[in-house]
Design an enzyme around this catalytic site. Structure first.
Site, PDB file in Angstrom:
ATOM      1  N   GLY A  10       0.829  -1.216   0.000  1.00 45.37           N
ATOM      2  CA  GLY A  10       0.000   0.000   0.000  1.00 45.37           C
ATOM      3  C   GLY A  10       0.855   1.255   0.000  1.00 45.37           C
ATOM      4  N   ARG A  71       1.058  -5.221  -5.283  1.00 38.33           N
ATOM      5  CA  ARG A  71       1.100  -6.367  -4.356  1.00 38.33           C
ATOM      6  C   ARG A  71       1.348  -7.572  -5.253  1.00 38.33           C
ATOM      7  NH1 ARG A  71      -0.761  -4.150   0.354  1.00 38.33           N
ATOM      8  NH2 ARG A  71      -2.526  -2.715   0.262  1.00 38.33           N
ATOM      9  N   SER A  72       2.573  -8.085  -5.232  1.00 37.79           N
ATOM     10  CA  SER A  72       2.957  -9.097  -6.217  1.00 37.79           C
ATOM     11  C   SER A  72       2.786 -10.522  -5.692  1.00 37.79           C
ATOM     12  CB  SER A  72       4.419  -8.889  -6.617  1.00 37.79           C
ATOM     13  OG  SER A  72       4.842  -9.898  -7.489  1.00 37.79           O
ATOM     14  N   ASP A 102       5.521  -4.849   6.353  1.00 36.85           N
ATOM     15  CA  ASP A 102       6.262  -6.064   6.720  1.00 36.85           C
ATOM     16  C   ASP A 102       6.179  -7.161   5.656  1.00 36.85           C
ATOM     17  OD1 ASP A 102       3.619  -6.351   7.341  1.00 36.85           O
ATOM     18  OD2 ASP A 102       3.942  -7.023   9.406  1.00 36.85           O
ATOM     19  N   SER A 104       6.278  -6.694   2.464  1.00 34.87           N
ATOM     20  CA  SER A 104       7.298  -6.349   1.462  1.00 34.87           C
ATOM     21  C   SER A 104       8.695  -6.683   1.988  1.00 34.87           C
ATOM     22  CB  SER A 104       7.244  -4.851   1.150  1.00 34.87           C
ATOM     23  OG  SER A 104       5.925  -4.443   0.956  1.00 34.87           O
ATOM     24  N   THR A 125       3.636   2.580   5.836  1.00 33.59           N
ATOM     25  CA  THR A 125       2.259   2.083   5.722  1.00 33.59           C
ATOM     26  C   THR A 125       1.378   2.895   6.659  1.00 33.59           C
ATOM     27  OG1 THR A 125       0.739   0.287   6.289  1.00 33.59           O
ATOM     28  CG2 THR A 125       2.865   0.201   7.356  1.00 33.59           C
ATOM     29  N   ILE A 126       0.183   3.241   6.197  1.00 31.17           N
ATOM     30  CA  ILE A 126      -0.696   4.025   7.072  1.00 31.17           C
ATOM     31  C   ILE A 126      -1.166   3.193   8.271  1.00 31.17           C
ATOM     32  CG2 ILE A 126      -1.478   5.524   5.193  1.00 31.17           C
ATOM     33  CD1 ILE A 126      -4.221   3.980   5.419  1.00 31.17           C
ATOM     34  N   ASP A 127      -1.005   1.870   8.203  1.00 28.16           N
ATOM     35  CA  ASP A 127      -1.525   1.001   9.270  1.00 28.16           C
ATOM     36  C   ASP A 127      -0.739   1.131  10.585  1.00 28.16           C
ATOM     37  OD1 ASP A 127      -3.195   0.163   7.274  1.00 28.16           O
ATOM     38  OD2 ASP A 127      -2.152  -1.730   6.911  1.00 28.16           O
ATOM     39  N   ASP A 129       1.635  -0.734  11.719  1.00 29.85           N
ATOM     40  CA  ASP A 129       1.530  -2.066  12.333  1.00 29.85           C
ATOM     41  C   ASP A 129       2.807  -2.893  12.196  1.00 29.85           C
ATOM     42  OD1 ASP A 129       1.478  -2.458   9.617  1.00 29.85           O
ATOM     43  OD2 ASP A 129      -0.210  -3.852   9.618  1.00 29.85           O
ATOM     44  N   ARG A 162     -27.734  13.357  14.842  1.00 31.63           N
ATOM     45  CA  ARG A 162     -27.473  11.988  14.389  1.00 31.63           C
ATOM     46  C   ARG A 162     -26.208  11.406  15.025  1.00 31.63           C
ATOM     47  NH1 ARG A 162     -28.529  12.712   7.924  1.00 31.63           N
ATOM     48  NH2 ARG A 162     -30.666  11.952   7.932  1.00 31.63           N
ATOM     49  N   ARG A 171      -6.037  -2.265   8.408  1.00 26.59           N
ATOM     50  CA  ARG A 171      -6.018  -3.734   8.314  1.00 26.59           C
ATOM     51  C   ARG A 171      -6.391  -4.316   9.675  1.00 26.59           C
ATOM     52  NH1 ARG A 171      -4.160  -6.437   3.857  1.00 26.59           N
ATOM     53  NH2 ARG A 171      -2.978  -4.690   3.067  1.00 26.59           N
ATOM     54  N   GLU A 187     -17.163   9.479  21.078  1.00 29.22           N
ATOM     55  CA  GLU A 187     -17.823   8.847  22.240  1.00 29.22           C
ATOM     56  C   GLU A 187     -17.550   7.346  22.288  1.00 29.22           C
ATOM     57  OE1 GLU A 187     -19.623  11.313  20.408  1.00 29.22           O
ATOM     58  OE2 GLU A 187     -18.841  12.522  22.077  1.00 29.22           O
ATOM     59  N   GLU A 222     -11.386  -0.908  10.607  1.00 30.54           N
ATOM     60  CA  GLU A 222     -11.842  -1.971   9.699  1.00 30.54           C
ATOM     61  C   GLU A 222     -11.545  -3.358  10.288  1.00 30.54           C
ATOM     62  OE1 GLU A 222      -9.928  -2.307   5.873  1.00 30.54           O
ATOM     63  OE2 GLU A 222      -7.955  -1.820   6.657  1.00 30.54           O
ATOM     64  N   THR A 250      -9.495   7.211   0.816  1.00 28.58           N
ATOM     65  CA  THR A 250      -9.167   8.640   0.998  1.00 28.58           C
ATOM     66  C   THR A 250      -8.010   8.757   1.992  1.00 28.58           C
ATOM     67  OG1 THR A 250     -10.761   8.873   2.804  1.00 28.58           O
ATOM     68  CG2 THR A 250     -11.536   9.444   0.604  1.00 28.58           C
TER      69      THR A 250
HETATM   70  O1  F6P Z   1      -2.012  -1.610   4.231  1.00 27.47           O
HETATM   71  C1  F6P Z   1      -2.597  -0.407   3.863  1.00 27.47           C
HETATM   72  C2  F6P Z   1      -4.055  -0.602   3.549  1.00 27.47           C
HETATM   73  O2  F6P Z   1      -4.588   0.648   3.143  1.00 27.47           O
HETATM   74  C3  F6P Z   1      -4.892  -1.187   4.672  1.00 27.47           C
HETATM   75  O3  F6P Z   1      -5.242  -0.254   5.655  1.00 27.47           O
HETATM   76  C4  F6P Z   1      -6.070  -1.733   3.913  1.00 27.47           C
HETATM   77  O4  F6P Z   1      -6.693  -2.795   4.622  1.00 27.47           O
HETATM   78  C5  F6P Z   1      -5.436  -2.223   2.642  1.00 27.47           C
HETATM   79  O5  F6P Z   1      -4.205  -1.520   2.491  1.00 27.47           O
HETATM   80  C6  F6P Z   1      -6.242  -2.016   1.390  1.00 27.47           C
HETATM   81  O6  F6P Z   1      -5.557  -2.613   0.342  1.00 27.47           O
HETATM   82  P1  F6P Z   1      -5.863  -2.320  -1.173  1.00 27.47           P
HETATM   83  O7  F6P Z   1      -5.413  -0.910  -1.473  1.00 27.47           O
HETATM   84  O8  F6P Z   1      -5.054  -3.335  -1.902  1.00 27.47           O
HETATM   85  O9  F6P Z   1      -7.326  -2.463  -1.355  1.00 27.47           O
END
Ligand code: F6P
Length: 320
Positions: A10, A71-72, A102, A104, A125-127, A129, A162, A171, A187, A222, A250
Site C-alpha cells: 500500500g 502487491r505481487s 512487513d 514487502s 504504511t498508514i496502518d 503495524d 445523528r 487492516r 464517544e 476496519e 481517501t
Molecule cells: O495496508 C494499507 C491498507 O490501506 C490497509 O489499511 C487496507 O486494509 C489495505 O491496504 C487495502 O488494500 P488495497 O489498497 O489493496 O485495497
C-alpha cells in the site's frame, strides 16, 4: 555497482519525499541511483530506470508514490525472483531501498536469502503495524485526513441530531481508529485491541442524550469488523438515527504533512548511508522510543506490533 529504490504494498504519503532524498543523496555521494517502478512486479518486468534530479523535482509535496506500487503474487515464486535478480544484475544493482510494510520486507528477506541482494527497508504504511518501530511513514498524513473528515462529519451530525459511525483503515491494527477517536473526542472507539461493552456504553449514551447530547461519533477500525453492527446498535438500542461513513482509500491520499516529510528525509538518508557503508545488509531503519536505529529483517519478522498501553488507556471511556 549501483543502488535502487522501490515502493511495495500500500502506498503512503511520505514515499515521494523519501524517493527524492534517496536520489539527491546518492548523486551527492557520486553513486548511481536507479528507480524501480511498479514495486516487486516492476523488478520482475524490468521497469527500472536510471534516476536524474529531474525525475524527483517537484514531488516532495505529492501524496502516493511517483514510482507506483503493487502487491505481487509472482514474487513469491522462485522463478520470478530469479528473473528479478537477473534484471538487477544486468544493471549492476546490488543494493536496494524498499519502502513498504512487513509483507514487502519479508519478500525482500527471501530475495536476500536467495541471491544476496542487500537492502534497507523503510517502514511505510498508514496502518502503523510494523513490529520494531513506533512510526511508519504516512501515518501522520492519514491521521490528518481522518481528522478533517471527522471534523466535517461532526458539522452534519450536530445539524441533524445523528450518530455517525466512521470506519477507518488499518487492516488488523486499530492504531488509526484509536488515535483518531482520542483526538477527535469521539464517544465510542471500537478496535481489535480493546474489548467493549455495548450495554454500559448504551446506558451512558442514553443518559447523555437525555441530558442534551445532540450527536455521537463512533470510530470503528476496519479490523474490528463491527461497523454495521455498531450502526444498528445505535439506531435500535441507543435510539439515535445512525449513518455510516467508510473513509476507505481517501486515507491513503493527501499531501504529506510536515512531519511525514521530515521523517521521510531522515529515514531515507539513513537508509542510503547505511546501505553504502555495508557489504552485507538486510535491515530496516526504525524509529523507536524517539530514536532512529537499524534492526534486522529477522527481528522485524519475529514479533507482532502492539499499540502502546498508555495510548490504549486513553480510550477507556470510549469502550464501556
Ligand atoms: O495496508 C494499507 C491498507 O490501506 C490497509 O489499511 C487496507 O486494509 C489495505 O491496504 C487495502 O488494500 P488495497 O489498497 O489493496 O485495497
Amino acid at each position: 555497482m549501483a543502488i535502487a529504490i522501490m515502493c511495495s504494498g500500500g502506498d503512503s504519503a511520505g514515499m515521494n519525499p523519501a524517493i527524492k532524498t534517496f536520489v539527491d543523496r546518492a548523486l551527492v555521494l557520486g553513486e548511481i541511483p536507479y528507480l524501480i517502478y511498479d514495486g516487486l512486479e516492476g523488478i520482475i518486468d524490468n521497469q527500472i530506470k536510471l534516476a536524474t534530479h529531474e525525475d524527483v523535482g517537484g514531488i516532495v509535496h505529492k501524496g502516493g508514490t511517483i514510482l507506483r506500487s503493487s502487491r505481487s503474487k509472482r514474487f513469491f515464486e522462485y522463478a520470478y525472483r530469479e528473473k528479478a535478480y537477473q534484471n538487477l544484475q544486468d544493471l549492476e544493482i546490488d543494493k536496494v531501498v524498499v519502502l513498504g510494510g512487513d509483507g514487502s520486507f519479508r519478500a525482500f528477506g527471501q530475495f536476500y536469502k536467495d541471491f544476496g541482494i542487500n537492502f534497507i527497508g523503510i517502514p511505510a504504511t498508514i496502518d502503523n503495524d510494523i513490529f520494531g518501530t513506533d512510526y511508519c511513514l504516512g501515518v501522520d498524513t492519514a491521521l490528518n485526513v481522518i481528522r478533517v473528515a471527522i471534523d466535517q462529519i461532526r458539522d452534519t451530525a450536530s445539524s441533524f441530531r445523528r450518530a455517525f459511525v466512521v470506519e477507518t483503515m488499518g487492516r488488523d491494527c486499530g492504531y488509526l481508529a484509536l488515535v483518531s477517536s482520542v483526538t477527535s473526542g469521539a464517544e465510542v472507539c471500537i478496535i481489535p485491541e480493546l474489548s467493549y461493552d455495548l450495554e454500559s456504553l448504551g446506558k451512558r449514551l442514553q443518559a447523555e442524550i437525555s441530558e442534551g447530547r445532540i450527536y455521537t461519533l463512533c470510530i470503528v477500525s476496519e479490523g474490528a469488523k463491527a461497523t454495521n453492527e455498531i450502526a444498528k446498535w445505535i439506531q435500535d438500542d441507543v435510539g439515535m438515527q445512525a449513518r455510516v461513513t467508510i473513509l476507505g482509500h481517501t486515507q491513503r491520499g493527501g499531501n504529506p504533512t510536515v512531519y511525514d516529510r521530515l521523517m521521510a528525509f531522515k529515514f531515507a538518508r539513513m537508509a542510503v548511508d547505511k546501505l553504502l557503508a555495508s557489504d552485507q545488509v538486510h535491515d530496516v531503519v526504525v524509529h523507536k522510543d524517539s530514536e532512529f536505529d537499524f534492526v534486522s529483517i529477522e527481528y522485524i519478522n519475529s514479533g507482532k506490533y502492539e499499540i502502546d498501553p498508555e495510548l490504549l488507556q486513553l480510550a477507556d471511556r470510549m469502550v464501556r
